[in-house]
Design a protein around this motif. Structure first.
Motif, mmCIF file in Angstrom:
data_model
loop_
_atom_site.group_PDB
_atom_site.id
_atom_site.type_symbol
_atom_site.label_atom_id
_atom_site.label_comp_id
_atom_site.label_asym_id
_atom_site.label_seq_id
_atom_site.Cartn_x
_atom_site.Cartn_y
_atom_site.Cartn_z
ATOM 1 N N LEU A 199 1.017 -3.869 11.846
ATOM 2 C CA LEU A 199 2.057 -2.601 10.967
ATOM 3 C C LEU A 199 1.198 -1.470 10.484
ATOM 4 N N SER A 200 1.324 -0.474 11.223
ATOM 5 C CA SER A 200 0.569 0.861 10.769
ATOM 6 C C SER A 200 1.329 1.183 9.460
ATOM 7 N N ILE A 201 0.340 1.872 8.478
ATOM 8 C CA ILE A 201 0.772 2.044 7.307
ATOM 9 C C ILE A 201 -0.059 3.498 6.704
ATOM 10 N N LEU A 202 0.906 4.431 6.593
ATOM 11 C CA LEU A 202 0.296 5.605 5.885
ATOM 12 C C LEU A 202 0.832 5.539 4.394
ATOM 13 N N VAL A 203 -0.148 5.648 3.396
ATOM 14 C CA VAL A 203 -0.106 5.230 1.903
ATOM 15 C C VAL A 203 -0.466 6.222 1.245
ATOM 16 N N ALA A 204 0.425 7.195 0.450
ATOM 17 C CA ALA A 204 -0.012 8.092 -0.684
ATOM 18 C C ALA A 204 -0.393 7.489 -1.638
ATOM 19 N N GLU A 205 -1.331 7.724 -2.294
ATOM 20 C CA GLU A 205 -1.657 6.819 -3.693
ATOM 21 C C GLU A 205 -2.924 7.596 -4.549
ATOM 22 N N GLN A 206 -2.310 7.630 -5.983
ATOM 23 C CA GLN A 206 -3.338 8.234 -6.768
ATOM 24 C C GLN A 206 -4.412 7.056 -7.294
ATOM 25 N N ASN A 207 -3.994 5.901 -7.120
ATOM 26 C CA ASN A 207 -5.007 4.782 -7.452
ATOM 27 C C ASN A 207 -5.954 4.538 -6.344
ATOM 28 N N SER A 208 -6.944 5.359 -6.382
ATOM 29 C CA SER A 208 -7.672 5.428 -5.172
ATOM 30 C C SER A 208 -8.815 4.254 -4.867
ATOM 31 N N THR A 209 -9.036 3.561 -5.933
ATOM 32 C CA THR A 209 -9.768 2.349 -5.987
ATOM 33 C C THR A 209 -9.106 1.258 -4.987
ATOM 34 N N VAL A 210 -8.000 1.026 -5.280
ATOM 35 C CA VAL A 210 -7.279 0.019 -4.839
ATOM 36 C C VAL A 210 -6.813 0.300 -3.193
ATOM 37 N N ALA A 211 -6.522 1.671 -3.104
ATOM 38 C CA ALA A 211 -6.174 2.267 -1.966
ATOM 39 C C ALA A 211 -7.314 2.037 -0.939
ATOM 40 N N LEU A 212 -8.570 2.584 -1.304
ATOM 41 C CA LEU A 212 -9.760 2.533 -0.420
ATOM 42 C C LEU A 212 -10.060 1.134 0.015
ATOM 43 N N ARG A 213 -9.761 0.295 -0.968
ATOM 44 C CA ARG A 213 -10.339 -1.212 -0.646
ATOM 45 C C ARG A 213 -9.355 -1.652 0.171
ATOM 46 N N HIS A 214 -8.400 -1.456 0.605
ATOM 47 C CA HIS A 214 -7.288 -1.980 1.580
ATOM 48 C C HIS A 214 -7.212 -0.910 2.804
ATOM 49 N N ALA A 215 -7.809 0.320 2.780
ATOM 50 C CA ALA A 215 -7.281 1.036 3.882
ATOM 51 C C ALA A 215 -8.587 1.019 4.957
ATOM 52 N N HIS A 216 -8.259 1.531 6.028
ATOM 53 C CA HIS A 216 -9.173 1.814 7.051
ATOM 54 C C HIS A 216 -9.928 3.059 7.113
ATOM 55 N N ARG A 217 -9.020 4.103 6.925
ATOM 56 C CA ARG A 217 -9.453 5.494 6.783
ATOM 57 C C ARG A 217 -8.806 5.939 5.601
ATOM 58 N N ALA A 218 -9.147 7.380 5.096
ATOM 59 C CA ALA A 218 -8.622 7.986 4.230
ATOM 60 C C ALA A 218 -8.572 9.577 4.203
ATOM 61 N N TYR A 219 -7.750 10.330 3.900
ATOM 62 C CA TYR A 219 -7.729 11.629 3.748
ATOM 63 C C TYR A 219 -7.597 12.005 2.378
ATOM 64 N N VAL A 220 -8.396 12.978 1.583
ATOM 65 C CA VAL A 220 -8.365 13.468 0.246
ATOM 66 C C VAL A 220 -8.039 14.970 0.437
#
Length: 250
Positions: A199-220
């Protein structure tokens, strides 16, 4: 230039509210097949507006895409109706959970299956799958959603989206207002779905710590534009990213 390998491509997108208030300016991003991509930034950076632009929900908020395109498997879907996007497999989970409070948790889940005109057998199968993913929802399935906890409502909102059989899940601030243990549980489920079902996921999140731990890539994002992008693990180790763009102390 179109990225032929992208599942979703947002190309030079700009958006306005009430025709004059600039919300996004020349945003470009991609989500590949089987990727978790995080969209990060301070409050007001444009994360929710980006997801709403992809989902074609801006008109309901007196907003509009003023430039650029949204492409799905190479096809332009910028102006496609929200219900048609769901049928394509692009399913949003809005900020604030938005459960139908007078319906039970199970009825909320069933509403997601109705979006794809599922049969009764498909609904039954879908419910069993969701209850395996979120056992707590099975225990509380007859509880009115308005009486459920914030964590249970978020699980129901995600479960409702999963009942629509998405190829791409758009999640807007799934951790908002939730206890850290519930946040970890939800992100662990999302990661498992990504790994097991691709499943592909695009997640908007202020909690960067948890989001970066689970994501492959990120945009700031910063004031409606992409300030940085790259590998999630690499971004998580950059102190200036945390300090300048995410509002944390160094």
């Amino acid at each position: 230039m179109t990225d032929r390998n992208a599942l979703l491509e947002v190309a030079h997108l700009s958006a306005r509210y009430q025709r004059h208030i600039v919300a996004l300016e020349d945003i470009s991003l991609t989500v590949g097949e089987g990727e978790i991509v995080a969209l990060l930034g301070r409050n007001g950076a444009g994360k929710s507006t980006t997801l709403q632009a992809i989902s074609h929900l801006l008109p309901a908020r007196r907003g509009e895409v003023s430039a650029g395109r949204v492409l799905w498997r190479g096809a332009d879907i910028t102006a496609e109706a929200p219900h048609r996007l769901v049928k394509r497999g692009i399913v949003p989970v809005l900020e604030g959970r938005h459960c139908f409070v007078s319906l039970t948790l199970e009825e909320n889940l069933i509403a997601g299956a109705l979006a794809r005109s599922a049969s009764r057998a498909e609904i039954r199968q879908g419910l069993e799958e969701i209850y395996q993913i979120f056992p707590r929802l099975k225990d509380k399935r007859q509880l009115a959603a308005g009486l459920a906890s914030g964590g249970e409502q978020q699980m129901a909102a995600i479960g409702r989206a999963l009942m629509a059989k998405p190829q791409l899940l758009l999640l807007d601030e799934p951790s908002m207002g939730l206890a850290p243990l519930i946040v970890e549980e939800i992100f662990a489920v999302l990661t498992r779905l990504n790994q097991q079902q691709k499943l592909s996921i695009l997640v908007a999140e202020q909690n960067s710590t948890v989001a970066l731990r689970h994501a492959h890539r990120a945009y700031v994002l910063d004031t409606g534009s992409v300030a940085l992008s790259g590998d999630a693990q690499a971004l998580s180790q950059q102190e200036d990213v945390q300090r300048i763009y995410l509002g944390f102390a160094a």
